[in-house]
Design a protein around this motif. Structure first.
Motif, PDB file in Angstrom:
ATOM      1  N   LEU A  50       2.332  13.366  -6.422  1.00  0.00           N
ATOM      2  CA  LEU A  50       3.556  12.628  -6.092  1.00  0.00           C
ATOM      3  C   LEU A  50       3.216  11.413  -5.235  1.00  0.00           C
ATOM      4  N   THR A  51       3.834  10.280  -5.563  1.00  0.00           N
ATOM      5  CA  THR A  51       3.630   9.058  -4.794  1.00  0.00           C
ATOM      6  C   THR A  51       4.872   8.799  -3.956  1.00  0.00           C
ATOM      7  N   ASP A  52       4.658   8.572  -2.646  1.00  0.00           N
ATOM      8  CA  ASP A  52       5.786   8.252  -1.771  1.00  0.00           C
ATOM      9  C   ASP A  52       6.460   6.974  -2.253  1.00  0.00           C
ATOM     10  N   GLU A  53       7.797   6.995  -2.267  1.00  0.00           N
ATOM     11  CA  GLU A  53       8.537   5.810  -2.714  1.00  0.00           C
ATOM     12  C   GLU A  53       8.408   4.661  -1.727  1.00  0.00           C
ATOM     13  N   LYS A  54       8.384   4.998  -0.438  1.00  0.00           N
ATOM     14  CA  LYS A  54       8.299   3.962   0.590  1.00  0.00           C
ATOM     15  C   LYS A  54       6.829   3.646   0.856  1.00  0.00           C
ATOM     16  N   PRO A  55       6.437   2.367   0.751  1.00  0.00           N
ATOM     17  CA  PRO A  55       5.047   2.008   1.038  1.00  0.00           C
ATOM     18  C   PRO A  55       4.715   2.255   2.512  1.00  0.00           C
TER      19      PRO A  55
ATOM     20  N   GLU B  84      -0.155  18.389   2.797  1.00  0.00           N
ATOM     21  CA  GLU B  84      -0.933  19.302   1.965  1.00  0.00           C
ATOM     22  C   GLU B  84      -2.398  18.913   2.008  1.00  0.00           C
ATOM     23  N   ALA B  85      -3.261  19.886   1.753  1.00  0.00           N
ATOM     24  CA  ALA B  85      -4.699  19.630   1.731  1.00  0.00           C
ATOM     25  C   ALA B  85      -5.099  19.019   0.396  1.00  0.00           C
ATOM     26  N   GLY B  86      -6.181  18.239   0.412  1.00  0.00           N
ATOM     27  CA  GLY B  86      -6.688  17.636  -0.810  1.00  0.00           C
ATOM     28  C   GLY B  86      -6.795  16.134  -0.671  1.00  0.00           C
ATOM     29  N   PRO B  87      -7.127  15.449  -1.771  1.00  0.00           N
ATOM     30  CA  PRO B  87      -7.312  13.992  -1.714  1.00  0.00           C
ATOM     31  C   PRO B  87      -5.990  13.230  -1.749  1.00  0.00           C
TER      32      PRO B  87
ATOM     33  N   ILE C 256       0.860  -1.186   0.000  1.00  0.00           N
ATOM     34  CA  ILE C 256       0.000   0.000   0.000  1.00  0.00           C
ATOM     35  C   ILE C 256       0.893   1.232   0.000  1.00  0.00           C
ATOM     36  N   SER C 257       0.687   2.089  -1.006  1.00  0.00           N
ATOM     37  CA  SER C 257       1.433   3.347  -1.086  1.00  0.00           C
ATOM     38  C   SER C 257       0.444   4.501  -1.106  1.00  0.00           C
ATOM     39  N   ILE C 258       0.955   5.717  -0.898  1.00  0.00           N
ATOM     40  CA  ILE C 258       0.101   6.907  -0.865  1.00  0.00           C
ATOM     41  C   ILE C 258       0.507   7.860  -1.983  1.00  0.00           C
ATOM     42  N   THR C 259      -0.498   8.342  -2.720  1.00  0.00           N
ATOM     43  CA  THR C 259      -0.287   9.411  -3.690  1.00  0.00           C
ATOM     44  C   THR C 259      -0.883  10.684  -3.094  1.00  0.00           C
ATOM     45  N   LYS C 260      -0.053  11.723  -3.019  1.00  0.00           N
ATOM     46  CA  LYS C 260      -0.463  13.001  -2.426  1.00  0.00           C
ATOM     47  C   LYS C 260      -1.337  13.799  -3.392  1.00  0.00           C
ATOM     48  N   PRO C 261      -2.015  14.832  -2.887  1.00  0.00           N
ATOM     49  CA  PRO C 261      -2.840  15.675  -3.764  1.00  0.00           C
ATOM     50  C   PRO C 261      -2.050  16.292  -4.922  1.00  0.00           C
ATOM     51  N   SER C 262      -0.762  16.512  -4.722  1.00  0.00           N
ATOM     52  CA  SER C 262       0.081  17.080  -5.782  1.00  0.00           C
ATOM     53  C   SER C 262       0.365  16.076  -6.897  1.00  0.00           C
TER      54      SER C 262
ATOM     55  N   ASP D  17      -9.702  12.483   1.974  1.00  0.00           N
ATOM     56  CA  ASP D  17      -9.656  13.903   1.634  1.00  0.00           C
ATOM     57  C   ASP D  17      -9.329  14.716   2.886  1.00  0.00           C
ATOM     58  N   ILE D  18      -8.220  15.440   2.842  1.00  0.00           N
ATOM     59  CA  ILE D  18      -7.806  16.299   3.949  1.00  0.00           C
ATOM     60  C   ILE D  18      -8.245  17.725   3.633  1.00  0.00           C
ATOM     61  N   ILE D  19      -9.033  18.288   4.534  1.00  0.00           N
ATOM     62  CA  ILE D  19      -9.520  19.656   4.364  1.00  0.00           C
ATOM     63  C   ILE D  19      -8.861  20.519   5.428  1.00  0.00           C
ATOM     64  N   TYR D  20      -8.187  21.581   4.993  1.00  0.00           N
ATOM     65  CA  TYR D  20      -7.502  22.487   5.913  1.00  0.00           C
ATOM     66  C   TYR D  20      -8.185  23.840   5.875  1.00  0.00           C
ATOM     67  N   THR D  21      -8.534  24.316   7.040  1.00  0.00           N
ATOM     68  CA  THR D  21      -9.085  25.671   7.140  1.00  0.00           C
ATOM     69  C   THR D  21      -8.318  26.416   8.215  1.00  0.00           C
ATOM     70  N   PHE D  22      -8.141  27.695   7.998  1.00  0.00           N
ATOM     71  CA  PHE D  22      -7.449  28.543   8.967  1.00  0.00           C
ATOM     72  C   PHE D  22      -8.434  29.587   9.446  1.00  0.00           C
ATOM     73  N   THR D  23      -8.584  29.685  10.743  1.00  0.00           N
ATOM     74  CA  THR D  23      -9.489  30.668  11.316  1.00  0.00           C
ATOM     75  C   THR D  23      -8.677  31.597  12.201  1.00  0.00           C
ATOM     76  N   LYS D  24      -8.777  32.887  11.917  1.00  0.00           N
ATOM     77  CA  LYS D  24      -8.096  33.877  12.742  1.00  0.00           C
ATOM     78  C   LYS D  24      -9.095  34.377  13.773  1.00  0.00           C
ATOM     79  N   ILE D  25      -8.701  34.318  15.016  1.00  0.00           N
ATOM     80  CA  ILE D  25      -9.569  34.788  16.088  1.00  0.00           C
ATOM     81  C   ILE D  25      -9.355  36.287  16.237  1.00  0.00           C
ATOM     82  N   ALA D  26     -10.452  37.025  16.105  1.00  0.00           N
ATOM     83  CA  ALA D  26     -10.365  38.480  16.188  1.00  0.00           C
ATOM     84  C   ALA D  26     -10.021  38.890  17.610  1.00  0.00           C
ATOM     85  N   GLU D  27      -9.200  39.899  17.681  1.00  0.00           N
ATOM     86  CA  GLU D  27      -8.845  40.440  18.999  1.00  0.00           C
ATOM     87  C   GLU D  27      -9.961  41.366  19.453  1.00  0.00           C
ATOM     88  N   GLY D  28     -10.236  41.359  20.740  1.00  0.00           N
ATOM     89  CA  GLY D  28     -11.261  42.228  21.299  1.00  0.00           C
ATOM     90  C   GLY D  28     -10.757  43.668  21.419  1.00  0.00           C
TER      91      GLY D  28
END
Length: 109
Positions: A39-44, A71-74, A31-37, A92-103
């Motif tokens: 590219l497939t990892d050489e090492k299974p 990286e985000a994506g499938p 079993i190997s992994i192909t990234k969203p970009s 599927d990896i979903i990345y979201t960034f939330t900035k917390i507003a300062e009071g």
């Protein structure tokens, strides 16, 4: 850069089920992994052999693995029987960034 996903390692459990059919004997599985970009990892992430007994008999693999996501994506998990790609399954990896507003500023005493 807050828009850039930091690398994370995720503990995963994968279940893969096989039926022997006409196959008999020990068969290498990889079993190997192909990234969203693309590219497939050489090492299974997993490799081993499973015995096939033919007919309706089968084997179930329950695999614990740690996968580094950069990286985000499938991400595609490529499952090989011998040198032949048998199937693929996505995560599927979903990345979201939330900035917390300062009071408002605090009054100084």
């Amino acid at each position: 850069d807050p828009g850039q996903m930091p690398a994370i390692t995720i503990a995963l459990k994968m279940v893969v089920m096989f039926k022997s059919g006409e196959a008999k004997g020990s068969v290498p599985i990889k079993i190997s992994i192909t990234k969203p970009s693309g590219l497939t990892d050489e090492k299974p992430v997993w490799e081993g052999t499973i015995p096939f007994e033919g007919g309706v008999r089968g084997q179930n693999l329950i695999i614990n693995m740690n996968a580094k996501m950069t990286e985000a994506g499938p991400y595609w998990f490529n499952i090989f029987i011998g040198a032949r790609l048998a199937t693929r399954t996505p995560l599927d990896i979903i990345y979201t960034f939330t900035k917390i507003a300062e009071g408002p500023p605090r009054p100084q005493s």
